[in-house]
Design a protein around this motif. Structure first.
Motif, PDB file in Angstrom:
ATOM      1  N   TYR A  48      30.290  71.952  63.859  1.00 39.22           N
ATOM      2  CA  TYR A  48      29.295  72.421  64.828  1.00 39.22           C
ATOM      3  C   TYR A  48      29.243  71.498  66.050  1.00 39.22           C
ATOM      4  CZ  TYR A  48      27.491  75.644  61.322  1.00 39.22           C
ATOM      5  OH  TYR A  48      27.366  76.652  60.400  1.00 39.22           O
ATOM      6  N   TYR A  49      30.270  70.761  66.274  1.00 38.19           N
ATOM      7  CA  TYR A  49      30.346  69.782  67.357  1.00 38.19           C
ATOM      8  C   TYR A  49      30.099  70.431  68.719  1.00 38.19           C
ATOM      9  CZ  TYR A  49      32.628  66.258  70.349  1.00 38.19           C
ATOM     10  OH  TYR A  49      32.926  65.327  71.305  1.00 38.19           O
ATOM     11  N   ASN A  50      29.268  69.763  69.522  1.00 32.44           N
ATOM     12  CA  ASN A  50      28.973  70.206  70.881  1.00 32.44           C
ATOM     13  C   ASN A  50      28.335  71.592  70.958  1.00 32.44           C
ATOM     14  OD1 ASN A  50      29.552  67.926  72.255  1.00 32.44           O
ATOM     15  ND2 ASN A  50      31.470  68.639  73.137  1.00 32.44           N
ATOM     16  N   SER A  51      27.687  72.021  69.899  1.00 32.26           N
ATOM     17  CA  SER A  51      26.898  73.254  69.984  1.00 32.26           C
ATOM     18  C   SER A  51      25.562  72.851  70.599  1.00 32.26           C
ATOM     19  CB  SER A  51      26.724  73.869  68.592  1.00 32.26           C
ATOM     20  OG  SER A  51      27.963  74.339  68.127  1.00 32.26           O
ATOM     21  N   ARG A  52      25.521  72.845  71.900  1.00 31.61           N
ATOM     22  CA  ARG A  52      24.459  72.150  72.625  1.00 31.61           C
ATOM     23  C   ARG A  52      23.051  72.715  72.487  1.00 31.61           C
ATOM     24  NH1 ARG A  52      26.173  73.143  78.845  1.00 31.61           N
ATOM     25  NH2 ARG A  52      27.039  75.202  78.513  1.00 31.61           N
ATOM     26  N   TYR A  53      22.899  73.945  72.028  1.00 32.01           N
ATOM     27  CA  TYR A  53      21.563  74.498  71.862  1.00 32.01           C
ATOM     28  C   TYR A  53      21.132  74.588  70.400  1.00 32.01           C
ATOM     29  CZ  TYR A  53      22.115  75.451  76.762  1.00 32.01           C
ATOM     30  OH  TYR A  53      22.338  75.302  78.103  1.00 32.01           O
ATOM     31  N   LEU A  54      21.930  74.025  69.532  1.00 36.12           N
ATOM     32  CA  LEU A  54      21.597  73.983  68.105  1.00 36.12           C
ATOM     33  C   LEU A  54      20.402  73.054  67.921  1.00 36.12           C
ATOM     34  CD1 LEU A  54      22.625  74.965  65.309  1.00 36.12           C
ATOM     35  CD2 LEU A  54      23.973  72.872  65.209  1.00 36.12           C
ATOM     36  N   THR A  55      19.297  73.581  67.396  1.00 36.75           N
ATOM     37  CA  THR A  55      18.072  72.778  67.252  1.00 36.75           C
ATOM     38  C   THR A  55      17.733  72.445  65.808  1.00 36.75           C
ATOM     39  OG1 THR A  55      16.677  74.754  67.237  1.00 36.75           O
ATOM     40  CG2 THR A  55      17.046  73.697  69.366  1.00 36.75           C
ATOM     41  N   THR A  56      18.081  73.341  64.873  1.00 33.33           N
ATOM     42  CA  THR A  56      17.704  73.161  63.479  1.00 33.33           C
ATOM     43  C   THR A  56      18.874  73.504  62.570  1.00 33.33           C
ATOM     44  OG1 THR A  56      15.442  73.846  64.010  1.00 33.33           O
ATOM     45  CG2 THR A  56      16.040  73.823  61.685  1.00 33.33           C
ATOM     46  N   VAL A  57      19.084  72.658  61.560  1.00 36.23           N
ATOM     47  CA  VAL A  57      20.127  72.881  60.568  1.00 36.23           C
ATOM     48  C   VAL A  57      19.497  72.772  59.191  1.00 36.23           C
ATOM     49  CG1 VAL A  57      22.246  71.952  59.561  1.00 36.23           C
ATOM     50  CG2 VAL A  57      21.956  71.966  62.039  1.00 36.23           C
ATOM     51  N   THR A  58      19.792  73.744  58.327  1.00 35.06           N
ATOM     52  CA  THR A  58      19.388  73.681  56.926  1.00 35.06           C
ATOM     53  C   THR A  58      20.657  73.670  56.091  1.00 35.06           C
ATOM     54  OG1 THR A  58      17.353  74.899  57.396  1.00 35.06           O
ATOM     55  CG2 THR A  58      18.058  74.783  55.089  1.00 35.06           C
ATOM     56  N   ILE A  59      20.784  72.632  55.255  1.00 35.61           N
ATOM     57  CA  ILE A  59      21.977  72.452  54.428  1.00 35.61           C
ATOM     58  C   ILE A  59      21.589  72.642  52.974  1.00 35.61           C
ATOM     59  CG2 ILE A  59      23.801  70.856  53.746  1.00 35.61           C
ATOM     60  CD1 ILE A  59      23.346  69.467  56.506  1.00 35.61           C
ATOM     61  N   GLY A  60      22.281  73.527  52.278  1.00 34.19           N
ATOM     62  CA  GLY A  60      21.962  73.881  50.902  1.00 34.19           C
ATOM     63  C   GLY A  60      22.172  72.759  49.896  1.00 34.19           C
ATOM     64  N   SER A  61      21.723  73.000  48.700  1.00 34.68           N
ATOM     65  CA  SER A  61      21.698  71.987  47.638  1.00 34.68           C
ATOM     66  C   SER A  61      23.061  71.636  47.065  1.00 34.68           C
ATOM     67  CB  SER A  61      20.787  72.455  46.505  1.00 34.68           C
ATOM     68  OG  SER A  61      21.275  73.672  45.965  1.00 34.68           O
ATOM     69  N   GLY A  62      24.084  72.437  47.326  1.00 34.86           N
ATOM     70  CA  GLY A  62      25.409  72.185  46.755  1.00 34.86           C
ATOM     71  C   GLY A  62      26.310  71.298  47.595  1.00 34.86           C
ATOM     72  N   ILE A  63      25.819  70.806  48.709  1.00 36.29           N
ATOM     73  CA  ILE A  63      26.661  70.031  49.619  1.00 36.29           C
ATOM     74  C   ILE A  63      27.097  68.707  48.987  1.00 36.29           C
ATOM     75  CG2 ILE A  63      24.755  68.878  50.825  1.00 36.29           C
ATOM     76  CD1 ILE A  63      27.896  70.312  52.512  1.00 36.29           C
ATOM     77  N   LEU A  64      28.396  68.403  49.134  1.00 36.02           N
ATOM     78  CA  LEU A  64      28.962  67.155  48.618  1.00 36.02           C
ATOM     79  C   LEU A  64      29.477  66.252  49.736  1.00 36.02           C
ATOM     80  CD1 LEU A  64      31.023  68.624  45.626  1.00 36.02           C
ATOM     81  CD2 LEU A  64      28.746  67.568  45.554  1.00 36.02           C
ATOM     82  N   GLU A  65      29.881  66.878  50.864  1.00 38.50           N
ATOM     83  CA  GLU A  65      30.442  66.084  51.956  1.00 38.50           C
ATOM     84  C   GLU A  65      30.190  66.744  53.306  1.00 38.50           C
ATOM     85  OE1 GLU A  65      34.644  63.962  53.266  1.00 38.50           O
ATOM     86  OE2 GLU A  65      34.701  65.574  51.790  1.00 38.50           O
ATOM     87  N   ILE A  66      29.787  65.915  54.255  1.00 34.57           N
ATOM     88  CA  ILE A  66      29.624  66.333  55.648  1.00 34.57           C
ATOM     89  C   ILE A  66      30.554  65.424  56.447  1.00 34.57           C
ATOM     90  CG2 ILE A  66      28.039  66.586  57.592  1.00 34.57           C
ATOM     91  CD1 ILE A  66      25.752  66.703  55.446  1.00 34.57           C
ATOM     92  N   LYS A  67      31.585  65.997  57.008  1.00 34.19           N
ATOM     93  CA  LYS A  67      32.609  65.192  57.678  1.00 34.19           C
ATOM     94  C   LYS A  67      32.144  64.707  59.056  1.00 34.19           C
ATOM     95  CE  LYS A  67      36.413  66.838  54.982  1.00 34.19           C
ATOM     96  NZ  LYS A  67      37.768  67.330  54.941  1.00 34.19           N
TER      97      LYS A  67
END
Length: 130
Positions: free
Chosen positions: A48-67
């Motif tokens: 989601y790099y440089n998505s300049r109007y992105l204000t809120t992110v919800t990440i689910g419970s199964g996440i193991l890695e965010i690069k």
């Protein structure tokens, strides 16, 4: 990579998706929020790099890695809130988020997140997910 589609307002991932590929939603200027479902385990490099109007992110419970730089915006960031539902802190790459973000995590996991995500320790807040 620069998206030319300025009309995409929402990206929906199916239940079979486990990885969000590198650069998938990079530079989507019309995207204001991202909802990563529980089945996703990895969020790719600069997803989601440089998505300049992105204000809120919800990440689910199964996440193991965010690069690295997954939600980073190189100028001042509009991303203000990240909700990470995983009780165990996922591995994160360098500059996964902008420095201006508040990160909400399960209350019972705050200390673990602060220890593992030390670069964001002062930005981590406990939250009751339902």
């Amino acid at each position: 990579m620069r998206s030319k589609n300025k009309k995409i307002k929402k990206v929906i991932f199916g239940s079979e998706v486990q990885t969000i590929p590198d650069y998938l939603c990079s530079c989507l200027d019309s995207l204001t929020e991202a909802n990563i479902p529980d089945n996703v385990q990895t969020i790719g490099y600069r997803a989601y790099y440089n998505s300049r109007y992105l204000t809120t992110v919800t990440i689910g419970s199964g996440i193991l890695e965010i690069k690295a730089e997954a939600f980073y915006y190189r100028n001042s960031s509009s991303l203000k809130e990240v909700y990470c539902k995983a009780t165990t802190p996922p591995i994160i790459g360098q500059n996964a988020f902008s420095p201006y973000v508040t990160i909400y995590v399960p209350k019972s996991s705050v200390e673990d997140y602060r220890a593992f995500w030390s670069a964001y320790a002062s930005k981590i807040v406990g939250y009751d997910f339902e």
